[in-house]
Design an enzyme around this catalytic site. Structure first.
Site, PDB file in Angstrom:
ATOM      1  N   HIS A   1      -7.263  -0.103  -3.245  1.00  0.00           N
ATOM      2  CA  HIS A   1      -7.421   0.971  -4.240  1.00  0.00           C
ATOM      3  C   HIS A   1      -8.502   1.904  -3.683  1.00  0.00           C
ATOM      4  O   HIS A   1      -9.506   1.421  -3.143  1.00  0.00           O
ATOM      5  CB  HIS A   1      -7.988   0.458  -5.554  1.00  0.00           C
ATOM      6  CG  HIS A   1      -7.082  -0.378  -6.381  1.00  0.00           C
ATOM      7  ND1 HIS A   1      -7.031  -1.737  -6.282  1.00  0.00           N
ATOM      8  CD2 HIS A   1      -6.224  -0.046  -7.367  1.00  0.00           C
ATOM      9  CE1 HIS A   1      -6.171  -2.203  -7.171  1.00  0.00           C
ATOM     10  NE2 HIS A   1      -5.666  -1.202  -7.843  1.00  0.00           N
TER      11      HIS A   1
ATOM     12  N   ASP B   1     -11.996   0.758  -4.564  1.00  0.00           N
ATOM     13  CA  ASP B   1     -12.641  -0.466  -4.082  1.00  0.00           C
ATOM     14  C   ASP B   1     -13.050  -0.363  -2.621  1.00  0.00           C
ATOM     15  O   ASP B   1     -13.855  -1.167  -2.164  1.00  0.00           O
ATOM     16  CB  ASP B   1     -11.876  -1.770  -4.371  1.00  0.00           C
ATOM     17  CG  ASP B   1     -10.417  -1.759  -4.055  1.00  0.00           C
ATOM     18  OD1 ASP B   1      -9.643  -2.057  -4.958  1.00  0.00           O
ATOM     19  OD2 ASP B   1     -10.041  -1.475  -2.911  1.00  0.00           O
TER      20      ASP B   1
HETATM   21  C1  XLS Z   1      -3.180  -5.363 -12.064  1.00  0.00           C
HETATM   22  C2  XLS Z   1      -2.368  -5.003 -10.927  1.00  0.00           C
HETATM   23  C3  XLS Z   1      -3.094  -4.239  -9.842  1.00  0.00           C
HETATM   24  C4  XLS Z   1      -2.108  -3.545  -8.955  1.00  0.00           C
HETATM   25  C5  XLS Z   1      -2.671  -2.458  -8.118  1.00  0.00           C
HETATM   26  O1  XLS Z   1      -2.816  -6.179 -12.886  1.00  0.00           O
HETATM   27  O2  XLS Z   1      -1.740  -6.150 -10.422  1.00  0.00           O
HETATM   28  O3  XLS Z   1      -3.928  -5.078  -9.130  1.00  0.00           O
HETATM   29  O4  XLS Z   1      -1.454  -4.445  -8.114  1.00  0.00           O
HETATM   30  O5  XLS Z   1      -3.263  -1.466  -8.899  1.00  0.00           O
END
Ligand code: XLS
Ligand code: NI
Ligand code: NI
Length: 437
Positions: free
Chosen positions: A100, A103
């Site tokens: 992301h 992050d």
């Molecule tokens: C959250 C999601 C997230 C996505 C990416 O529940 O799994 O981690 O995979 O934004």
């Protein structure tokens, strides 16, 4: 500088190995069904859980021991973390990763500064990609953590927030392209509602579709050729997330003329939150030509929330691989471990144990599923079970050669429907168990 000084490169040592820091089943270059395990499985490590997870929960702060962290959410710390991440992935032998925007790099005072932070870190990531050969499976924008997204992003009641989210995704698409990302994921974050008394449902859904159309337009404009993926999830953080499950997302894409531009990224724990099995979600997406990638994890049936545990259940991985092999693979998608170690597993080495277990479980699932498909017992059973459609009245119905009047005539002559035979569920379950021994 080694951040994991006690761990060497993880190697395949075969099923009899008792070394917990070795693969017993994942043998990257071994061929199964004509392709190497590495090509079939396309494993990815996720940045958020693995390098940003602290183990915090609603009852207490994180207690993960991460000796390299200095406690700051700074650009310097983000830069150091890039080294940590690539050392980890290199030692693990993971060919891909996912991130992301927020992050990998911290937000700045304003959007301009935030974008500059991301550029700085992306440059380092690119350098490490070139050094190690590790590739980007997908990038995505975090449109849910910052307080501006309290009411959602593309579905916010506040147009200013939609605008910010658009700007953020624009930048993240550019960075994903720059890093050679093979896909780009949209997970709904806070796109959903908690209460209909304060929600204009129609307007929010229209805005979500508009957001996706704008992303498609921009992707064309910059020539980003990666696959767009939507990741369904039924609830959490909102009571009702708009991308509820595979069927819901596919209907949404059709309704808004978006079908050709998106596939789905299916996550196990989201499937179970929706009251489905992972196999159901994969099969549903696949028969519609929309299975693009998977977030590999599992929930805990006794808890019932998105616990994102590492997958170790061989029934689960076998079922995943049956569907994936059935459609000829996932590429350009892959198997992303959107999974986190338990709060109690707080040492750095636990990150290795967790990924090794998930990779081995999928390698076993791959081998078992390939063998099952080669033997063809299940597919033969299914084919025969539907045999009445291959001739006679069944074929006429399928070929649009029978009206209700024809069916009535046919049945008036016969008097009743014949031909039901047992579904043999227990026998089939026993057959599956034969392969898992
Ligand atoms: C959250 C999601 C997230 C996505 C990416 O529940 O799994 O981690 O995979 O934004
Ligand atoms: Ni996910
Ligand atoms: Ni999730």
């Amino acid at each position: 500088m080694a951040y994991f000084p006690d761990v060497d490169k993880i190697r395949y040592e075969g099923p009899d190995s008792t070394n917990p820091l070795s693969f017993r089943h994942y043998n990257a270059d071994e061929k199964v069904d004509g392709k190497s395990m590495k090509e079939h499985l396309r494993f990815a490590v996720c940045w958020w859980h693995t390098f940003r997870g602290t183990g915090s929960d609603p009852f207490g702060p994180g207690c993960a021991v991460r000796p390299w962290e200095d406690g700051a959410d700074s650009v310097d710390m983000a830069a150091k973390r890039v080294k940590v991440a690539f050392e980890f992935m290199e030692k693990l032998g993971a060919p891909f990763y996912c991130f992301h925007d927020r992050d990998v790099a911290p937000e700045g005072k304003n959007l301009r500064e935030t974008n500059a932070n991301l550029d700085k870190i992306a440059k380092l990531m690119k350098g490490e990609q070139e050094r190690t050969g590790i590739k980007l499976l997908w990038g995505t924008a975090n449109l849910f953590s910052n307080r501006r997204y309290v009411h959602g992003a593309a579905t916010s009641c506040n147009a200013e927030v939609f605008a910010y989210a658009g700007a953020q995704v624009k930048k993240c698409l550019e960075v994903t392209k720059e890093l050679g990302g093979q896909n780009y994921v949209f997970w709904g974050g806070r796109e959903g509602y908690s209460n209909l008394y304060n929600t204009d449902l129609k307007r929010e859904l229209d805005h979500l579709a508009k957001f996706f159309h704008l992303a498609v337009d921009y992707r064309k404009k910059i020539g980003f050729t990666g696959q767009f993926l939507i990741e369904p999830k039924p609830k959490e953080p909102t009571v009702h997330q708009y991308d509820f499950d595979a069927a819901n997302v596919i209907a949404f894409l059709r309704g808004y003329g978006l079908t050709e531009h998106f596939k789905l990224n299916i996550e196990t724990n989201h499937a179970t939150l929706a009251g489905h099995t992972m196999m159901h979600e994969l099969a549903y997406a696949s028969i519609n030509g929309h299975l693009g990638s998977i977030d590999a994890n599992r929930g805990d049936l006794l808890l019932g929330w998105d616990t994102d545990q590492f997958p170790t259940d061989l029934y689960l991985t076998t079922q995943c691989m049956l569907v994936i092999l059935g459609q000829g693979g996932l590429a350009p998608g892959g198997v992303n471990f959107d999974a986190k170690v338990r709060r109690e597993s707080f040492e750095p080495v636990d990150l290795f144990h967790a990924h090794i277990g998930g990779m081995d479980a999928f390698a076993q699932g791959l081998r078992i599923a390939a063998k099952m498909r080669a033997d063809g017992l299940l597919s033969k059973f299914v084919k025969e079970r539907y045999g009445s459609w291959d001739g006679g009245i069944g074929q006429k119905i399928e070929k649009d050669q029978a009206t209700f009047e024809d069916l009535e005539k046919y049945m008036l002559e016969k008097g009743d429907a014949a031909g039901n035979v047992s579904g043999r569920q227990e026998m089939l379950e026993n057959i599956v168990n034969r392969y898992l021994r």
